[in-house]
Design an enzyme around this catalytic site. Structure first.
Site, short mmCIF file in Angstrom:
data_model
loop_
_atom_site.label_atom_id
_atom_site.label_comp_id
_atom_site.label_asym_id
_atom_site.label_seq_id
_atom_site.Cartn_x
_atom_site.Cartn_y
_atom_site.Cartn_z
N ARG A 58 26.88 -106.31 -2.52
CA ARG A 58 27.13 -106.47 -3.96
C ARG A 58 27.45 -105.15 -4.64
NH1 ARG A 58 21.99 -109.48 -5.74
NH2 ARG A 58 21.30 -109.19 -3.60
N GLU A 95 9.33 -102.68 3.95
CA GLU A 95 7.92 -103.09 3.91
C GLU A 95 7.52 -103.66 5.28
OE1 GLU A 95 7.12 -105.82 0.81
OE2 GLU A 95 4.94 -105.60 1.00
O1 LIG Z 1 15.98 -101.62 -4.60
P1 LIG Z 1 15.82 -102.46 -3.37
O2 LIG Z 1 14.44 -103.06 -3.27
O3 LIG Z 1 16.20 -101.73 -2.12
O4 LIG Z 1 16.76 -103.74 -3.51
C1 LIG Z 1 18.04 -103.68 -4.04
C2 LIG Z 1 19.08 -104.05 -3.02
O5 LIG Z 1 18.90 -105.44 -2.64
C3 LIG Z 1 20.12 -106.14 -2.81
O6 LIG Z 1 20.92 -106.09 -1.67
P2 LIG Z 1 20.77 -107.07 -0.43
O7 LIG Z 1 20.06 -106.34 0.66
O8 LIG Z 1 20.18 -108.36 -0.91
O9 LIG Z 1 22.25 -107.25 0.07
P3 LIG Z 1 23.59 -107.85 -0.59
O10 LIG Z 1 24.07 -106.83 -1.59
O11 LIG Z 1 24.48 -107.94 0.59
O12 LIG Z 1 23.30 -109.18 -1.24
C4 LIG Z 1 20.82 -105.37 -3.92
O13 LIG Z 1 22.23 -105.60 -3.90
C5 LIG Z 1 20.47 -103.94 -3.61
O14 LIG Z 1 21.34 -103.35 -2.68
N1 LIG Z 2 15.23 -110.03 -7.77
C1 LIG Z 2 16.44 -109.78 -7.28
N2 LIG Z 2 17.52 -110.43 -7.78
C2 LIG Z 2 18.77 -110.19 -7.26
N3 LIG Z 2 19.00 -109.31 -6.29
C3 LIG Z 2 17.96 -108.64 -5.78
N4 LIG Z 2 17.89 -107.69 -4.81
C4 LIG Z 2 16.60 -107.33 -4.66
N5 LIG Z 2 15.81 -108.00 -5.52
C5 LIG Z 2 16.64 -108.83 -6.24
#
Ligand SMILES: O=P(O)(O)OC[C@H]1O[C@H](OP(=O)(O)OP(=O)(O)O)[C@H](O)[C@@H]1O
Ligand SMILES: Nc1ncnc2[nH]cnc12
Length: 171
Positions: A58, A95
């Site tokens: 994303r 975690e």
């Molecule tokens: O601050 P954090 O706790 O590390 O979480 C945030 C991350 O989690 C989500 O990515 P995700 O791993 O869900 O991948 P995606 O972007 O492919 O959906 C979001 O896009 C961030 O990259």
């Molecule tokens: N609560 C949340 N909503 C959407 N994306 C996320 N990535 C990590 N935590 C999330």
């Protein structure tokens, strides 16, 4: 334009107790998304970046249009095994378990000013890992830019660069 009006929150995804902030509705609304990218551009410009980096997946949605708007190049940080050629790898702890992100070895010129972009700041673990990876290839990370910050998780406290987000949630 209130960006929050275009972000949908969905309870209990991906697991019970998690409130998921869904940007699909913002992306699907051309006018609101254009406005959001304009606001991101205003936030990032003062850091005078040489290049923007997006974190898969994303984060790409944020960094790529922002780079075009600012007339900058866009570089991908990807999850394990997706990038061709010479790769620099960074392993980091979650975690439960661990994860790996990668960048192409020649993607960043040493000393380049980099703003790293992602859609959402939660615990901050992903952005800490991205910054460490970028520093290992000689980047000067000048800011981290998000669309959304989950302020109650205090992820910004883990980051040693300026942190910007367009919208913030307290729960
Ligand atoms: O601050 P954090 O706790 O590390 O979480 C945030 C991350 O989690 C989500 O990515 P995700 O791993 O869900 O991948 P995606 O972007 O492919 O959906 C979001 O896009 C961030 O990259
Ligand atoms: N609560 C949340 N909503 C959407 N994306 C996320 N990535 C990590 N935590 C999330």
């Amino acid at each position: 334009m209130n960006i929050k009006d275009h972000i949908r929150s969905i309870p209990d995804f991906p697991k019970p107790g998690i409130l998921f902030y869904d940007i699909s509705t913002l992306l699907a609304h051309a006018e609101a998304w254009k406005d959001a990218v304009g606001q991101l551009a205003d936030a990032v410009k003062p850091y005078k970046p040489d290049v923007l980096v997006g974190i898969e997946s994303r984060g790409f949605l944020v960094a790529a249009p922002l780079a075009l708007t600012l007339g900058l190049g866009f570089v991908m940080i990807r999850k394990r095994g997706k990038l061709p050629g010479d790769i620099i790898t960074h392993n980091y702890d979650l975690e439960y378990g661990s994860d790996t992100i990668e960048i192409q070895a020649d993607a960043i010129k040493p000393g380049a000013r980099v703003v790293v972009c992602d859609d959402l700041l939660a615990t901050g673990g992903t952005m800490v890992a991205a910054i460490n990876l970028l520093r290992s290839v000689g980047a000067e990370v000048v800011a981290a830019q998000f669309l959304i910050e989950l302020a109650f998780l205090k992820g910004a406290e883990k980051l040693d660069v300026p942190v910007n987000s367009l919208v913030s949630y307290e729960s």
